[in-house]
Design a protein around this motif. Structure first.
Motif, short mmCIF file in Angstrom:
data_model
loop_
_atom_site.label_atom_id
_atom_site.label_comp_id
_atom_site.label_asym_id
_atom_site.label_seq_id
_atom_site.Cartn_x
_atom_site.Cartn_y
_atom_site.Cartn_z
N PRO A 165 0.80 -1.23 0.00
CA PRO A 165 0.00 0.00 0.00
C PRO A 165 0.83 1.28 0.00
O PRO A 165 0.28 2.37 -0.13
N GLU A 166 2.15 1.15 0.12
CA GLU A 166 3.01 2.33 0.11
C GLU A 166 3.47 2.70 -1.30
O GLU A 166 4.07 3.75 -1.50
N ARG A 167 3.17 1.82 -2.25
CA ARG A 167 3.61 2.05 -3.62
C ARG A 167 2.44 2.45 -4.51
O ARG A 167 1.29 2.06 -4.27
N GLU A 168 2.74 3.23 -5.54
CA GLU A 168 1.74 3.56 -6.55
C GLU A 168 1.54 2.35 -7.47
O GLU A 168 2.47 1.57 -7.68
N PRO A 169 0.29 2.15 -7.97
CA PRO A 169 -0.87 3.04 -7.82
C PRO A 169 -1.68 2.78 -6.55
O PRO A 169 -2.72 3.38 -6.34
N TYR A 170 -1.19 1.88 -5.70
CA TYR A 170 -1.99 1.44 -4.56
C TYR A 170 -2.09 2.49 -3.45
O TYR A 170 -3.12 2.57 -2.77
N SER A 171 -1.07 3.29 -3.26
CA SER A 171 -1.07 4.25 -2.14
C SER A 171 -2.20 5.27 -2.25
O SER A 171 -2.69 5.77 -1.24
N THR A 172 -2.61 5.59 -3.47
CA THR A 172 -3.67 6.59 -3.65
C THR A 172 -5.04 5.96 -3.86
O THR A 172 -6.00 6.67 -4.15
N MET A 173 -5.13 4.66 -3.69
CA MET A 173 -6.43 3.98 -3.81
C MET A 173 -7.14 3.97 -2.46
O MET A 173 -6.50 4.00 -1.40
N VAL A 174 -8.46 3.93 -2.49
CA VAL A 174 -9.24 3.81 -1.26
C VAL A 174 -8.90 2.48 -0.59
O VAL A 174 -8.81 1.44 -1.24
N LEU A 175 -8.68 2.54 0.71
CA LEU A 175 -8.40 1.34 1.51
C LEU A 175 -9.56 1.13 2.47
O LEU A 175 -9.85 1.98 3.31
N ILE A 176 -10.22 -0.01 2.35
CA ILE A 176 -11.39 -0.32 3.19
C ILE A 176 -10.99 -1.31 4.28
O ILE A 176 -10.42 -2.36 4.00
N GLY A 177 -11.29 -0.95 5.51
CA GLY A 177 -11.09 -1.83 6.65
C GLY A 177 -12.42 -2.08 7.34
O GLY A 177 -13.41 -1.40 7.05
N CYS A 206 -8.90 -5.24 -4.61
CA CYS A 206 -10.31 -5.58 -4.88
C CYS A 206 -10.75 -4.94 -6.20
O CYS A 206 -10.50 -3.76 -6.42
N HIS A 207 -11.40 -5.73 -7.03
CA HIS A 207 -11.94 -5.20 -8.27
C HIS A 207 -13.34 -4.63 -8.06
O HIS A 207 -14.08 -5.07 -7.18
N LYS A 208 -13.68 -3.66 -8.86
CA LYS A 208 -15.01 -3.06 -8.80
C LYS A 208 -16.08 -4.15 -8.88
O LYS A 208 -16.01 -5.04 -9.72
N ALA A 226 -17.54 -3.35 -3.50
CA ALA A 226 -16.55 -2.37 -3.96
C ALA A 226 -17.14 -1.52 -5.08
O ALA A 226 -17.50 -2.04 -6.14
N LYS A 227 -17.26 -0.22 -4.83
CA LYS A 227 -17.82 0.68 -5.85
C LYS A 227 -16.84 0.89 -7.00
O LYS A 227 -17.25 1.14 -8.13
N ASN A 228 -15.57 0.79 -6.68
CA ASN A 228 -14.50 0.95 -7.68
C ASN A 228 -13.35 0.03 -7.29
O ASN A 228 -13.35 -0.57 -6.20
N ASP A 229 -12.37 -0.10 -8.15
CA ASP A 229 -11.17 -0.83 -7.77
C ASP A 229 -10.61 -0.18 -6.51
O ASP A 229 -10.53 1.06 -6.42
N CYS A 230 -10.21 -0.99 -5.54
CA CYS A 230 -9.74 -0.44 -4.27
C CYS A 230 -8.88 -1.48 -3.57
O CYS A 230 -8.61 -2.57 -4.11
N LEU A 231 -8.46 -1.17 -2.36
CA LEU A 231 -7.75 -2.11 -1.50
C LEU A 231 -8.63 -2.44 -0.31
O LEU A 231 -9.52 -1.68 0.05
N CYS A 232 -8.36 -3.58 0.31
CA CYS A 232 -9.04 -3.88 1.58
C CYS A 232 -8.03 -4.44 2.57
O CYS A 232 -6.99 -4.99 2.20
N SER A 233 -8.36 -4.30 3.83
CA SER A 233 -7.52 -4.76 4.92
C SER A 233 -7.29 -6.26 4.83
O SER A 233 -8.11 -7.01 4.29
#
Length: 357
Positions: A165-177, A206-208, A226-233
């Protein structure tokens, strides 16, 4: 005639406030402590400290406007009566919210395991279910004839592998916990990027449209789409249906009473309440035909939205009532409203009253 009084005895960590009965009515002080004036005084004191707590010095230095004892008693009597009415209304509305929640859950639970109500089925061009069969699964019970009961791992994929999560493009993605998901409703209540949350350990991608399910404390039923591509805990699983299961149907199934009962029973078998990957993969779940799954999802989206609108209205009404309660208390204890009618019943003369101006 207004004077101030701060002669309180206080013990930490709780402040026990004792009133001098010759100068202060304890019910009046009780209401004053709920007033906006008192809250504002405390907040202003906080602004000069490093920790938001009410110290002994803060309370001792806050001035309290006091009229005569009969005046304070009259104000307290007035507020006892009026806040009692408000509290009764708030209690009724909170009970209504609880009933709406029960109705919402019952609607979801029945539909995902028994199919659409007859009228709704006909609306979607489907035949209502009239015959049912034993699913062979204790937590599930009977299901409509024509539905399959299949192993979870056969029809649902649990994401594997984690990203940094510290690297792009992941760092600027929504992270859901789990903390971002409201218990039992399937609603996302807040959003923040991985960068905003200073995330450092591995997260799932996570894919949309995928379903995100919290594996910890399953009794809370924390699940969201997931409303959009994102990350999750790492405490959550991204789930995607294969050939026979739609993501929308999985989402609603995971909010049902039946699935919650199974997950809680399974979680109780381990030291920390959670559902591990292997346990989830062994689950057997109902599979309506594809067209019916889509109809179920559409129907539940529509019907729960109606209930959610009522939720919102009732919650807003509660907020307004509580704001009015605070405003009423503040106006009464600071002399901004006239309670002299009540004072007359206490046997006061006009010269005993505090000038509200």
């Amino acid at each position: 005639m207004v004077e101030t009084h701060t002669d309180f005895n206080i013990w930490s960590p709780l402040a026990a406030i004792r009133c001098n009965p010759s100068r202060a009515d304890k019910r009046f002080i009780y209401f004053y402590l709920q007033s906006k004036e008192f809250q504002t005084g405390v907040e202003l004191s906080w602004s000069f400290g490093t920790q938001q707590n009410i110290g002994m010095g803060v309370i001792q230095n806050l001035a309290v406007p006091l009229g005569t004892i009969p005046e304070q008693t009259a104000i307290a009597d007035f507020l006892d009566r009026e806040t009692g009415r408000i509290d009764t209304l708030v209690t009724k509305k909170r009970r209504l919210i609880a009933l709406l929640g029960e109705k919402r859950t019952a609607l979801i639970s029945r539909t995902v395991t028994r199919g659409l109500p007859a009228e709704a089925a006909r609306e979607f061009g489907l035949k209502p279910h009239t015959r049912f069969k034993d699913s062979g699964i204790e937590w599930l019970g009977e299901v409509p004839e024509g539905w399959e009961v299949v192993k979870f791992s056969r029809e649902v994929k649990i994401a594997e592998g984690q990203v940094d999560p510290e690297r792009e493009p992941y760092s600027t993605m929504v992270l859901i916990g789990p903390e971002h998901v409201e218990a039992g409703t399937g609603r996302l209540v807040s959003e923040a990027t991985a960068e905003d949350q200073a995330a450092i350990s591995g997260k799932y991608y996570c894919h949309k449209g995928e379903v995100i399910y919290s594996k910890i404390r399953p009794a809370l039923r924390k699940v969201v789409k997931a409303k959009n591509d994102c990350l999750c805990s790492a405490d959550m699983y991204p789930l995607g249906g294969r050939d026979k299961l739609l993501n929308d149907y999985i989402y609603w199934l995971f909010l049902s009473d039946q699935f919650a009962a199974w997950s809680v029973l399974e979680a109780d078998r381990v030291a920390m309440p959670k559902i591990n990957r292997n346990t989830l993969n062994e689950l057997r779940l109902p599979v309506p035909v594809g067209s019916e799954q889509a109809a179920i999802a559409t129907y539940l989206n529509r019907e729960t939205a109606k209930i959610d609108q009522l939720f919102t209205k009732v919650e807003a009404a509660i907020v307004r009532l509580l704001e009015y309660r605070t405003a009423l208390i503040t106006a009464a204890v600071t002399g901004k409203i006239d309670v002299r009618g009540k004072a007359d019943k206490q046997g006061l003369t006009r010269t005993d009253r505090t000038d509200p101006n």
